[in-house]
Scaffold this motif. Structure first.
Motif, PDB file in Angstrom:
ATOM      1  N   LEU A   1      -3.030  15.010  -1.255  1.00  0.00           N
ATOM      2  CA  LEU A   1      -3.724  13.604  -1.346  1.00  0.00           C
ATOM      3  C   LEU A   1      -3.690  12.883   0.028  1.00  0.00           C
ATOM      4  N   GLY A   2      -5.072  13.011   0.671  1.00  0.00           N
ATOM      5  CA  GLY A   2      -5.187  12.536   2.026  1.00  0.00           C
ATOM      6  C   GLY A   2      -4.476  13.571   2.884  1.00  0.00           C
ATOM      7  N   ASP A   3      -3.610  13.038   3.714  1.00  0.00           N
ATOM      8  CA  ASP A   3      -2.795  14.292   4.693  1.00  0.00           C
ATOM      9  C   ASP A   3      -1.240  14.456   3.921  1.00  0.00           C
ATOM     10  N   ARG A   4      -0.907  14.317   2.813  1.00  0.00           N
ATOM     11  CA  ARG A   4       0.322  14.535   2.143  1.00  0.00           C
ATOM     12  C   ARG A   4       0.165  15.672   1.051  1.00  0.00           C
ATOM     13  N   ILE A   5       1.099  16.708   1.235  1.00  0.00           N
ATOM     14  CA  ILE A   5       0.941  17.638   0.357  1.00  0.00           C
ATOM     15  C   ILE A   5       1.835  17.283  -1.000  1.00  0.00           C
ATOM     16  N   LEU A   6       0.768  17.299  -1.925  1.00  0.00           N
ATOM     17  CA  LEU A   6       1.533  17.066  -3.482  1.00  0.00           C
ATOM     18  C   LEU A   6       2.305  18.191  -3.878  1.00  0.00           C
ATOM     19  N   ARG A   7       1.634  19.376  -3.455  1.00  0.00           N
ATOM     20  CA  ARG A   7       2.242  20.763  -4.128  1.00  0.00           C
ATOM     21  C   ARG A   7       1.769  21.822  -3.260  1.00  0.00           C
TER      22      ARG A   7
ATOM     23  N   VAL B   1       0.424  11.554  -9.840  1.00  0.00           N
ATOM     24  CA  VAL B   1      -0.211  12.867  -9.915  1.00  0.00           C
ATOM     25  C   VAL B   1       0.511  14.019 -10.086  1.00  0.00           C
ATOM     26  N   ARG B   2       1.737  14.117  -9.286  1.00  0.00           N
ATOM     27  CA  ARG B   2       2.705  15.250  -9.337  1.00  0.00           C
ATOM     28  C   ARG B   2       3.128  15.438 -10.926  1.00  0.00           C
TER      29      ARG B   2
ATOM     30  N   ALA C   1      -5.204  32.482   6.551  1.00  0.00           N
ATOM     31  CA  ALA C   1      -3.836  32.805   7.021  1.00  0.00           C
ATOM     32  C   ALA C   1      -2.712  32.098   6.314  1.00  0.00           C
ATOM     33  N   PHE C   2      -1.531  32.626   6.231  1.00  0.00           N
ATOM     34  CA  PHE C   2      -0.293  31.756   5.502  1.00  0.00           C
ATOM     35  C   PHE C   2      -0.023  31.197   6.427  1.00  0.00           C
ATOM     36  N   ASN C   3       0.201  29.703   5.855  1.00  0.00           N
ATOM     37  CA  ASN C   3       0.692  28.584   6.309  1.00  0.00           C
ATOM     38  C   ASN C   3       1.927  28.233   5.655  1.00  0.00           C
ATOM     39  N   PRO C   4       3.196  28.091   6.082  1.00  0.00           N
ATOM     40  CA  PRO C   4       4.357  27.864   5.297  1.00  0.00           C
ATOM     41  C   PRO C   4       4.464  26.229   5.151  1.00  0.00           C
ATOM     42  N   ASP C   5       3.855  25.558   5.735  1.00  0.00           N
ATOM     43  CA  ASP C   5       3.623  23.972   5.810  1.00  0.00           C
ATOM     44  C   ASP C   5       2.864  23.611   4.394  1.00  0.00           C
ATOM     45  N   ILE C   6       2.257  24.486   3.798  1.00  0.00           N
ATOM     46  CA  ILE C   6       1.203  24.187   2.754  1.00  0.00           C
ATOM     47  C   ILE C   6       1.244  25.349   1.673  1.00  0.00           C
ATOM     48  N   HIS C   7       1.977  26.460   1.951  1.00  0.00           N
ATOM     49  CA  HIS C   7       1.907  27.588   1.148  1.00  0.00           C
ATOM     50  C   HIS C   7       3.341  28.131   0.748  1.00  0.00           C
TER      51      HIS C   7
ATOM     52  N   ASN D   1       0.647  -1.158  -0.127  1.00  0.00           N
ATOM     53  CA  ASN D   1       0.169  -0.009   0.101  1.00  0.00           C
ATOM     54  C   ASN D   1       0.841   1.358   0.038  1.00  0.00           C
ATOM     55  N   ARG D   2       2.032   1.047   0.749  1.00  0.00           N
ATOM     56  CA  ARG D   2       2.836   2.408   0.740  1.00  0.00           C
ATOM     57  C   ARG D   2       3.572   2.591  -0.622  1.00  0.00           C
ATOM     58  N   THR D   3       3.873   1.599  -1.299  1.00  0.00           N
ATOM     59  CA  THR D   3       4.616   1.680  -2.679  1.00  0.00           C
ATOM     60  C   THR D   3       3.451   1.956  -3.652  1.00  0.00           C
ATOM     61  N   LEU D   4       2.525   1.514  -3.630  1.00  0.00           N
ATOM     62  CA  LEU D   4       1.090   1.947  -4.252  1.00  0.00           C
ATOM     63  C   LEU D   4       0.773   3.637  -4.114  1.00  0.00           C
ATOM     64  N   SER D   5       0.904   3.774  -2.875  1.00  0.00           N
ATOM     65  CA  SER D   5       0.500   5.293  -2.737  1.00  0.00           C
ATOM     66  C   SER D   5       1.848   6.419  -3.159  1.00  0.00           C
ATOM     67  N   PHE D   6       2.992   5.864  -2.921  1.00  0.00           N
ATOM     68  CA  PHE D   6       3.860   6.653  -3.352  1.00  0.00           C
ATOM     69  C   PHE D   6       4.024   6.610  -4.855  1.00  0.00           C
ATOM     70  N   ALA D   7       3.564   5.605  -5.689  1.00  0.00           N
ATOM     71  CA  ALA D   7       3.651   5.652  -7.086  1.00  0.00           C
ATOM     72  C   ALA D   7       2.430   6.436  -7.860  1.00  0.00           C
ATOM     73  N   ARG D   8       1.135   6.385  -6.874  1.00  0.00           N
ATOM     74  CA  ARG D   8       0.184   7.336  -7.205  1.00  0.00           C
ATOM     75  C   ARG D   8       0.675   8.855  -7.107  1.00  0.00           C
ATOM     76  N   GLU D   9       1.339   9.068  -5.952  1.00  0.00           N
ATOM     77  CA  GLU D   9       1.588  10.669  -5.851  1.00  0.00           C
ATOM     78  C   GLU D   9       2.502  11.001  -6.894  1.00  0.00           C
ATOM     79  N   ASN D  10       3.502  10.361  -7.098  1.00  0.00           N
ATOM     80  CA  ASN D  10       4.318  10.676  -8.278  1.00  0.00           C
ATOM     81  C   ASN D  10       3.748  10.858  -9.643  1.00  0.00           C
TER      82      ASN D  10
END
Length: 214
Positions: free
Chosen positions: A200-206, A104-105, A168-174, A93-102
Motif C-alpha cells: 500500500l503505497g511504499d508500505r509492504i502489507l505482505r 487489508v491484511r 532478483a530476490f529482494n529480502p525486503d519484500i520477498h 491520516n496516519r491512524t486512518l492509514s494504519f487502520a486501512r492497512e490492518n
C-alpha cells in the motif's frame, strides 16, 4: 367710498411712520465697539501645554507598543493553531492509514482463498467427476468474478499486488520458501511465486513467498 378713503389713509400713515422710524435709526449716533487687546499666553501656560503634549505623545507611544505586542501575540496564536491543526490532520491520516492497512491484511487470506478456488475449478474443469460442465463453468465464472471484483476494489484503495517471478530476490519484500538449482540461471532469481505480495503505497502489507535459484 368712505371706507376706501379710510383704508388709503391708514396705508399712507403706516408708510409715513415707517419712513420716520428709518430716518431716526439713521440719525442715531453709532456706538463705538471697543475690541479687547489680544492677550499672549504666558510662559507658564506654554510650558503646561508642552507638558500635556509630551504626556499625550507618551501615551500614544505606549498604545502603539501595546498594539504591536497584541498583533504579535495574535500572530503567534494563529501560528500555533495552524501547527496544531496540521499535526492533528497528520495524526488522523496516519491512524486512518494504519487502520486501512490492518483491514487489508485481514482480507488478504480471503482473497487468497478466492484465487485458489478459481484456479482449482479451472484445473478440475475437465476431470471425470465433472458430470455437468455447464454448472461447473457457471460456478467457476462466479468465483472468478468475485475474486476480480475484490481485487479491483483493493486496487482502487491503493493496494498493489505484485508477483516477482523472474526478478532478483529482494529480502525486503520477498520471503524465500525454497531454493532450487536451475541450469543457465544465475543465483538469486525468483523462479516461482507461491503467494503474491501486496503493498500500500511504499508500505509492504505482505511479502511474496517465492522459490529462489541457488
Amino acid at each position: 367710498m368712505t371706507s376706501e378713503k379710510e383704508t388709503h389713509d391708514q396705508i399712507d400713515h403706516q408708510i409715513k411712520d415707517a419712513v420716520e422710524s428709518t430716518a431716526e435709526e439713521k440719525t442715531k449716533p453709532k456706538e463705538k465697539r471697543f475690541s479687547r487687546k489680544k492677550q499672549t499666553p504666558s510662559e507658564a501656560h506654554i510650558q503646561k501645554l508642552e507638558e500635556n503634549i509630551a504626556a499625550l505623545e507618551g501615551e500614544i507611544t505606549i498604545l502603539i507598543q501595546a498594539k504591536l505586542m497584541a498583533e504579535d501575540k495574535m500572530k503567534r496564536v494563529a501560528a500555533d493553531f495552524d501547527n496544531m491543526t496540521k499535526r492533528k490532520e497528520r495524526e488522523f491520516n496516519r491512524t486512518l492509514s494504519f487502520a486501512r492497512e490492518n483491514l487489508v491484511r485481514d482480507l488478504l487470506p480471503l482473497l487468497d482463498d478466492l484465487e485458489r478456488s478459481a484456479q482449482f475449478d479451472e484445473s478440475s474443469n475437465n476431470s471425470e467427476k465433472n458430470t455437468d460442465p455447464e454448472v461447473k463453468n457457471t460456478q467457476q465464472t462466479g468465483i472468478r468474478m468475485i475474486y476480480e471484483r475484490f481485487l479491483k476494489y483493493l486496487q482502487e484503495t491503493g493496494v498493489e499486488r505484485f508477483d516477482p517471478t523472474g526478478e532478483a530476490f529482494n529480502p525486503d519484500i520477498h520471503d524465500a520458501m525454497l531454493t532450487r538449482a536451475v541450469e543457465n540461471t544465475k543465483p538469486g532469481i525468483v523462479l516461482e511465486c507461491f503467494q503474491p505480495g501486496y503493498k500500500l503505497g511504499d508500505r509492504i502489507l505482505r511479502h511474496a513467498k517465492v522459490i529462489v535459484s541457488e
